[in-house]
Design an enzyme around this catalytic site. Structure first.
Site, PDB file in Angstrom:
ATOM      1  N   HIS A 104     -26.431  22.439  88.222  1.00 28.97           N
ATOM      2  CA  HIS A 104     -25.339  21.810  87.474  1.00 28.97           C
ATOM      3  C   HIS A 104     -24.539  20.858  88.359  1.00 28.97           C
ATOM      4  O   HIS A 104     -24.165  19.756  87.940  1.00 28.97           O
ATOM      5  CB  HIS A 104     -24.433  22.910  86.904  1.00 28.97           C
ATOM      6  CG  HIS A 104     -23.386  22.370  85.983  1.00 28.97           C
ATOM      7  ND1 HIS A 104     -22.144  21.954  86.427  1.00 28.97           N
ATOM      8  CD2 HIS A 104     -23.403  22.160  84.644  1.00 28.97           C
ATOM      9  CE1 HIS A 104     -21.440  21.522  85.399  1.00 28.97           C
ATOM     10  NE2 HIS A 104     -22.165  21.647  84.298  1.00 28.97           N
ATOM     11  N   LEU A 143     -25.627  19.264  90.942  1.00 30.71           N
ATOM     12  CA  LEU A 143     -26.424  18.085  91.307  1.00 30.71           C
ATOM     13  C   LEU A 143     -26.309  16.987  90.268  1.00 30.71           C
ATOM     14  O   LEU A 143     -26.588  15.803  90.558  1.00 30.71           O
ATOM     15  CB  LEU A 143     -27.891  18.485  91.478  1.00 30.71           C
ATOM     16  CG  LEU A 143     -28.246  19.236  92.775  1.00 30.71           C
ATOM     17  CD1 LEU A 143     -29.698  19.665  92.746  1.00 30.71           C
ATOM     18  CD2 LEU A 143     -27.977  18.348  93.990  1.00 30.71           C
ATOM     19  N   ARG A 160     -47.483  22.948  73.590  1.00 29.56           N
ATOM     20  CA  ARG A 160     -47.651  21.627  74.208  1.00 29.56           C
ATOM     21  C   ARG A 160     -48.734  21.649  75.278  1.00 29.56           C
ATOM     22  O   ARG A 160     -49.529  20.697  75.393  1.00 29.56           O
ATOM     23  CB  ARG A 160     -46.331  21.155  74.798  1.00 29.56           C
ATOM     24  CG  ARG A 160     -45.346  20.674  73.749  1.00 29.56           C
ATOM     25  CD  ARG A 160     -44.141  20.004  74.349  1.00 29.56           C
ATOM     26  NE  ARG A 160     -43.329  19.369  73.330  1.00 29.56           N
ATOM     27  CZ  ARG A 160     -42.210  18.713  73.571  1.00 29.56           C
ATOM     28  NH1 ARG A 160     -41.780  18.596  74.827  1.00 29.56           N
ATOM     29  NH2 ARG A 160     -41.531  18.154  72.595  1.00 29.56           N
ATOM     30  N   ALA A 204     -51.278  23.736  75.313  1.00 34.25           N
ATOM     31  CA  ALA A 204     -52.556  23.890  74.614  1.00 34.25           C
ATOM     32  C   ALA A 204     -53.000  22.560  74.006  1.00 34.25           C
ATOM     33  O   ALA A 204     -54.191  22.196  74.083  1.00 34.25           O
ATOM     34  CB  ALA A 204     -52.416  24.960  73.530  1.00 34.25           C
ATOM     35  N   ARG A 261     -52.166  19.557  75.002  1.00 36.32           N
ATOM     36  CA  ARG A 261     -52.472  18.601  76.078  1.00 36.32           C
ATOM     37  C   ARG A 261     -53.888  18.809  76.615  1.00 36.32           C
ATOM     38  O   ARG A 261     -54.604  17.837  76.876  1.00 36.32           O
ATOM     39  CB  ARG A 261     -51.454  18.747  77.200  1.00 36.32           C
ATOM     40  CG  ARG A 261     -51.702  17.784  78.372  1.00 36.32           C
ATOM     41  CD  ARG A 261     -50.697  17.967  79.481  1.00 36.32           C
ATOM     42  NE  ARG A 261     -49.341  17.706  79.014  1.00 36.32           N
ATOM     43  CZ  ARG A 261     -48.364  18.605  79.029  1.00 36.32           C
ATOM     44  NH1 ARG A 261     -48.597  19.821  79.499  1.00 36.32           N
ATOM     45  NH2 ARG A 261     -47.164  18.289  78.594  1.00 36.32           N
ATOM     46  N   TYR A 262     -54.313  20.043  76.765  1.00 38.37           N
ATOM     47  CA  TYR A 262     -55.590  20.320  77.430  1.00 38.37           C
ATOM     48  C   TYR A 262     -56.723  20.648  76.466  1.00 38.37           C
ATOM     49  O   TYR A 262     -57.876  20.766  76.886  1.00 38.37           O
ATOM     50  CB  TYR A 262     -55.426  21.473  78.413  1.00 38.37           C
ATOM     51  CG  TYR A 262     -54.471  21.148  79.539  1.00 38.37           C
ATOM     52  CD1 TYR A 262     -54.802  20.223  80.516  1.00 38.37           C
ATOM     53  CD2 TYR A 262     -53.234  21.757  79.610  1.00 38.37           C
ATOM     54  CE1 TYR A 262     -53.926  19.912  81.536  1.00 38.37           C
ATOM     55  CE2 TYR A 262     -52.343  21.475  80.632  1.00 38.37           C
ATOM     56  CZ  TYR A 262     -52.688  20.539  81.589  1.00 38.37           C
ATOM     57  OH  TYR A 262     -51.817  20.238  82.593  1.00 38.37           O
ATOM     58  N   ASP A 300     -56.728  27.612  72.913  1.00 39.07           N
ATOM     59  CA  ASP A 300     -57.243  26.238  72.864  1.00 39.07           C
ATOM     60  C   ASP A 300     -58.683  26.241  73.358  1.00 39.07           C
ATOM     61  O   ASP A 300     -59.176  27.219  73.922  1.00 39.07           O
ATOM     62  CB  ASP A 300     -56.368  25.298  73.711  1.00 39.07           C
ATOM     63  CG  ASP A 300     -56.397  25.620  75.196  1.00 39.07           C
ATOM     64  OD1 ASP A 300     -57.474  25.505  75.813  1.00 39.07           O
ATOM     65  OD2 ASP A 300     -55.346  26.004  75.757  1.00 39.07           O
ATOM     66  N   GLY A 318     -44.190  22.555  87.158  1.00 46.51           N
ATOM     67  CA  GLY A 318     -44.644  23.935  87.040  1.00 46.51           C
ATOM     68  C   GLY A 318     -43.556  24.895  86.598  1.00 46.51           C
ATOM     69  O   GLY A 318     -43.601  26.076  86.947  1.00 46.51           O
ATOM     70  N   LEU A 319     -42.565  24.396  85.836  1.00 49.23           N
ATOM     71  CA  LEU A 319     -41.479  25.258  85.377  1.00 49.23           C
ATOM     72  C   LEU A 319     -41.627  25.672  83.913  1.00 49.23           C
ATOM     73  O   LEU A 319     -40.973  26.603  83.470  1.00 49.23           O
ATOM     74  CB  LEU A 319     -40.128  24.544  85.569  1.00 49.23           C
ATOM     75  CG  LEU A 319     -39.682  24.344  87.012  1.00 49.23           C
ATOM     76  CD1 LEU A 319     -38.387  23.539  87.047  1.00 49.23           C
ATOM     77  CD2 LEU A 319     -39.485  25.684  87.703  1.00 49.23           C
TER      78      LEU A 319
END
Length: 449
Positions: free
Chosen positions: A245, A247, A355, A357, A359-360, A382, A414-415
């Site tokens: 926050h 930052l 998202r 699933a 995407r890939y 997927d 990677g979050l």
């Protein structure tokens, strides 16, 4: 101070074995005390009468006097048998002496005074001592007689059953002791497992912590440790949220400076690069704040709502996104599924998974939700390249991105899956990923119903 748990175990097993041994050992003594009694006056009177007649007429001893007397005398309609014994312990009026009479003679000799003893189906009594011509004689009697036997005689006569019951009773007592100890240890184990799976609020129940032994002390120490861990982890998450926050303030100033520079016509390749990196930093800070909120669960309260209703907007957006990429999303959610949950946190978790699933995936993505009496199961699948087996558990860790089938081409930090895992943990559920055959990834979420 002696080990209290040791004392419980020692006393439990020692008392159990002592009780069984005492009960089994007392059975013969109970039998002996019940069957053995002083010689009754009316029985003594019968023996004395016969002895007096023989003393008055010594010639009756070698004759059939006793046999003749037995034929014409009875007691309460029952035949009475008499045994005349000399000083050498020999029965002189008959050669047929039952085993019970011989056993009684030995028993009476140990007692040193006249007694009666109830055998299974006969009563033996005596001896009545008298002398004749300077020689001692002893007179015994036997009378067919049976009477109700106490309950413990059943166990005396059925030794195998008595042994089986003793083993069963010993097992029951030891089982109660094991249950008393095992229940507390099982409660401690469940709390430890819950803590290991991320449920930092789980504690050992009060019944265990209030025990006055080492297990109670261990449970109290465990709860203290869990309190410290929960406080430390929450402080860490709050610190990460606070830093993220804070930052935003210099980042906002940086973006404002860039906007002013562009307004003054000072735009260049370098300022464009700075603007791009500032935007990436803004997105990173936003996701860090989202991860912090998901772990602390402080941004909303639980509501009891249908799953399909709660996820309606997320599912509409996912269908639109899949259609834009020429892929097909299949959704199957039972309308009867309702549960208490955090709507925003759960929606964000499902949105991240869908998202990824989309995407890939090559062509097909599916979401299925079913429920049982105690759980709700959500499966997102997927037909993409999948993930290396050794990375399946690590993908839910913050800042982890696999270098295998699903590449880093999407950007990101990677979050997303870490936020998903935090949201599911906040619901006291669990999430796991596994590869499908021949290819693809399946993520399963289990929530308490």
């Amino acid at each position: 101070m002696p080990n209290r748990l040791f004392i419980k175990l020692l006393l439990g097993f020692w008392l159990c074995s002592s009780l069984i041994i005492a009960l089994v050992g007392l059975l013969p003594l109970l039998q002996q005390n019940h069957d053995k009694a002083p010689l009754a006056p009316h029985l003594e009177k019968v023996l004395a009468g016969v002895a007096q007649r023989m003393q008055a007429n010594p010639s009756l001893i070698p004759s059939d006097f006793l046999r003749h007397w037995e034929r014409h005398r009875s007691m309460e309609g029952k035949p009475l048998r008499l045994y005349l014994v000399n000083s050498q312990g020999q029965v002189i009026n008959t050669n047929r002496v039952s085993r019970s009479v011989r056993n009684f003679m030995l028993m009476a000799d140990e007692e040193k005074h006249p007694i009666s003893h109830q055998f299974k189906d006969e009563l033996v009594f005596g001896p009545y001592a008298f002398s004749l011509q300077g020689e001692p004689y002893f007179l015994y009697g036997r009378l067919p007689d049976s009477h109700p036997r106490p309950w413990f005689f059943f166990f005396i006569e059925n030794k195998l059953l008595t042994l089986s019951l003793a083993i069963a009773l010993s097992g029951l007592l030891c089982g109660l002791l094991a249950w008393h100890l095992g229940k507390a240890l099982n409660s401690l184990k469940k709390s430890a497992n819950a803590l290991a799976q991320g449920d930092l609020s789980n504690r050992v129940d009060s019944a265990t912590t209030e025990r006055n032994d080492e297990i109670g002390e261990l449970a109290s120490a465990f709860n203290s440790m869990a309190d410290s861990i929960e406080t430390m982890v929450n402080n860490q998450q709050r610190l990460m949220g606070d830093i993220s926050h804070e930052l935003r303030t210099p980042l906002t100033r940086l973006q404002l400076s860039l906007a002013l520079a562009r307004k003054k016509g000072q735009q260049s390749t370098e300022t464009d690069r700075i603007a791009y990196e500032a935007e990436q930093l803004e997105r990173l800070i936003t996701e860090l704040l989202e991860l912090s909120r998901a772990k602390l669960s402080t941004n909303e309260t639980k509501v009891h709502l249908g799953l399909a209703e709660s996820l309606s907007q997320v599912l509409d957006d996912a269908e639109f996104e899949a259609a834009q990429q020429g892929k097909r999303l299949t959704i199957e959610i039972e309308e009867s599924i309702e549960l208490s949950h955090y709507p925003k946190a759960l929606s964000r978790a499902i949105e991240n998974l869908l998202r990824n699933a989309i995407r890939y995936a090559a062509q097909e993505i599916s979401l299925h939700a079913t429920h049982s009496a105690t759980q709700v199961h959500i499966t997102i699948k997927d037909d993409g390249p999948g993930i290396d087996a050794q990375e399946l558990e690590a993908i839910f860790k913050p800042f982890y991105r696999p270098d295998s089938a699903r590449q880093r081409e999407s950007g990101g930090w990677g979050l997303g899956l870490a936020i998903t895992e935090a949201a599911i943990t906040a619901h006291k559920g669990n999430i796991k990923a596994q590869n499908c055959q021949p290819h693809g990834l399946e993520v399963t979420i289990t929530l308490p119903a």
